[in-house]
Design a protein around this motif. Structure first.
Motif, PDB file in Angstrom:
ATOM      1  N   THR A 127       0.954  -1.194  -0.046  1.00 59.34           N
ATOM      2  CA  THR A 127       0.076   0.076   0.107  1.00 59.34           C
ATOM      3  C   THR A 127       0.998   1.488  -0.096  1.00 59.34           C
ATOM      4  O   THR A 127       1.538   1.622   0.815  1.00 59.34           O
ATOM      5  CB  THR A 127      -1.096   0.027   1.321  1.00 59.34           C
ATOM      6  N   THR A 156      -6.421   0.511   6.711  1.00 62.67           N
ATOM      7  CA  THR A 156      -6.757   0.543   5.327  1.00 62.67           C
ATOM      8  C   THR A 156      -7.905  -0.002   4.835  1.00 62.67           C
ATOM      9  O   THR A 156      -8.384  -1.010   4.788  1.00 62.67           O
ATOM     10  CB  THR A 156      -5.416  -0.533   4.746  1.00 62.67           C
ATOM     11  N   THR A 193      -5.989   5.276   3.934  1.00 62.34           N
ATOM     12  CA  THR A 193      -5.227   4.952   4.848  1.00 62.34           C
ATOM     13  C   THR A 193      -5.283   5.888   6.057  1.00 62.34           C
ATOM     14  O   THR A 193      -6.259   6.671   5.928  1.00 62.34           O
ATOM     15  CB  THR A 193      -3.924   4.681   4.680  1.00 62.34           C
TER      16      THR A 193
END
Length: 415
Positions: free
Chosen positions: A247, A341, A270
């Motif tokens: 990510t 996330t 996030t």
């Protein structure tokens, strides 16, 4: 004259045998035997251990083998009934061999000694003996983890000790007896997390579709003063495909790799400023499915109490990858979560179905700190190989390993 061809052949063979026999005798007397059969060296060597079963050998004392003036020791092999070999050291002149690794208590040993006499002829002697039981009842048992099964390539092996071990020499004995083998093979090392816990990981991730065998050879081995090794159940793990989800918090996007090939890109959100998602490599701890997450668990000023689906836990303190249908407008554009996330329900379901325990979830370019190596899940991969090896009593030498940070929050942390 029926004796001709056959009898001539027989006579020739007899003469050949006699000739060889004479040759062996001559060479044997000259110290250059053609035969590999060694002589009995019982009168040429001595042990500091009695043979047989009646008298037990003290496992606290090293094993010694000594040669007399008429010969020299060329090799010594000592092994117990469990197949554990005893390391040893032979003097330069071949006059003495002594063990350098501890003997096991309550074990049966076979010692095979090879020698040479003054003429270079080989000798052999075999001794069997039994060691006694340890005087103390204090023992160190080992519990391996995780549970036997199939995991991702990031899964560390753990060893929990029943008794703390602080002394460096004792740690080396423990670590040397904890065996990890993988097929395909992978270079790896133990790391002392604290006095009662070790983690093992390879230098790189485990190979995909590997088999990992973990066992302990500590049973009956003296570890320290009044401390002896106990039992441990062996462990067998396998790995699946290499799944790594990366990510990029600044780009608001997750890229999922399978065996180093991109299989999906997912827009995500996030942690917002103040609740930044931790950077670094995290190993998937569990697929928990539907989880209730509240603001109270992290002391957030803004209230929330949500039932969250397709939840994949990556830290003990409550960081997840999960479905966040309330933030789809921000996914791919902004970070608005409290540390997790988040992604759409459809993408979260795909991720949940694809990811497994032991797989890798990595976060880069977040404003958060890097995940600690220990104490909040498996952050083991956030230590480079040099620092990981420094935590081994065998590889790293003298560096002390700090105790892991304690984490009080075990409930879901954020959404």
């Amino acid at each position: 004259m029926s004796t001709s061809p056959r009898n001539r052949t027989v006579v020739s063979c007899v003469l050949l045998v006699v000739s060889l026999g004479a040759g062996v005798t001559a060479c044997g007397s000259g110290g250059h035997p053609l035969s590999g059969r060694p002589y009995d060296a019982a009168d040429q060597i001595s042990f500091n251990a009695p043979s047989g079963e009646r008298e037990k050998v003290d496992p606290d004392k090293p094993l010694e083998v000594t040669a007399d003036d008429d010969g020299r020791i060329t090799d010594v092999t000592a092994v117990d009934a469990a197949g554990r070999y005893v390391a040893g050291e032979l003097s330069a002149d071949g006059g003495r061999w002594h063990s350098t690794s501890p003997l096991a208590a309550n074990a049966r040993y076979t010692v095979r000694v090879s020698t040479e006499d003054e003429d270079g002829a080989p000798g052999r002697e075999t001794l069997t003996f039994h060691t006694g039981r340890p005087v103390t009842k204090k023992r160190l048992d080992v519990t391996f983890g995780p549970e036997a099964g199939k995991y991702g390539v990031g899964q560390p092996v753990t060893a929990d000790l029943s008794v703390p071990v602080k002394d460096k020499a004792s740690r080396a004995i423990v670590e040397r007896a904890l065996k990890v083998d993988s097929l395909p093979s992978a270079e790896g090392a133990w790391h002392w997390v604290d006095d009662k816990k070790l983690h093992y990981r390879p230098k790189e991730y485990w190979p995909a579709n590997a088999t990992i065998e973990v066992r302990s050879n500590l049973d009956g081995i003296k570890i320290g003063d009044r401390l002896w090794g106990g039992t441990a159940e062996p462990l067998r793990l396998t790995t699946g495909d290499k799944i790594v989800a990366v990510t990029d918090a600044a780009a608001h996007r997750m890229t999922v790799y399978k065996n180093d090939q991109v299989i999906k890109e997912i827009p995500v959100t996030t942690g917002m400023p103040g609740y930044d998602t931790r950077n670094g490599v995290k190993v998937v701890l569990a697929k928990e499915g539907t989880v209730r997450m509240t603001s109270a668990s992290i002391g957030a000023a803004d209230f929330y109490d949500l039932t969250v689906h397709h939840s994949v836990r990556v830290t003990n303190s409550g960081e997840y990858v999960h479905a966040a249908p309330w933030s789809t407008g921000s996914q791919g554009y902004a970070n608005v979560s409290h540390g997790c996330t988040g992604m759409s329900t459809a993408n979260a379901q795909w991720f949940y179905d694809t990811i497994n325990e032991g797989d890798i979830v990595q976060v880069v370019n977040s404003g958060g700190d890097t995940m600690a190596p220990f104490g909040n899940g498996f952050g083991d991969w956030n230590l480079d190989w040099k620092n990981w090896s420094a935590g081994s009593a065998l590889v790293g030498g003298t560096k002390e390993v700090p105790a892991p940070q304690e984490y009080a929050r075990l409930r879901p942390e954020s959404v």
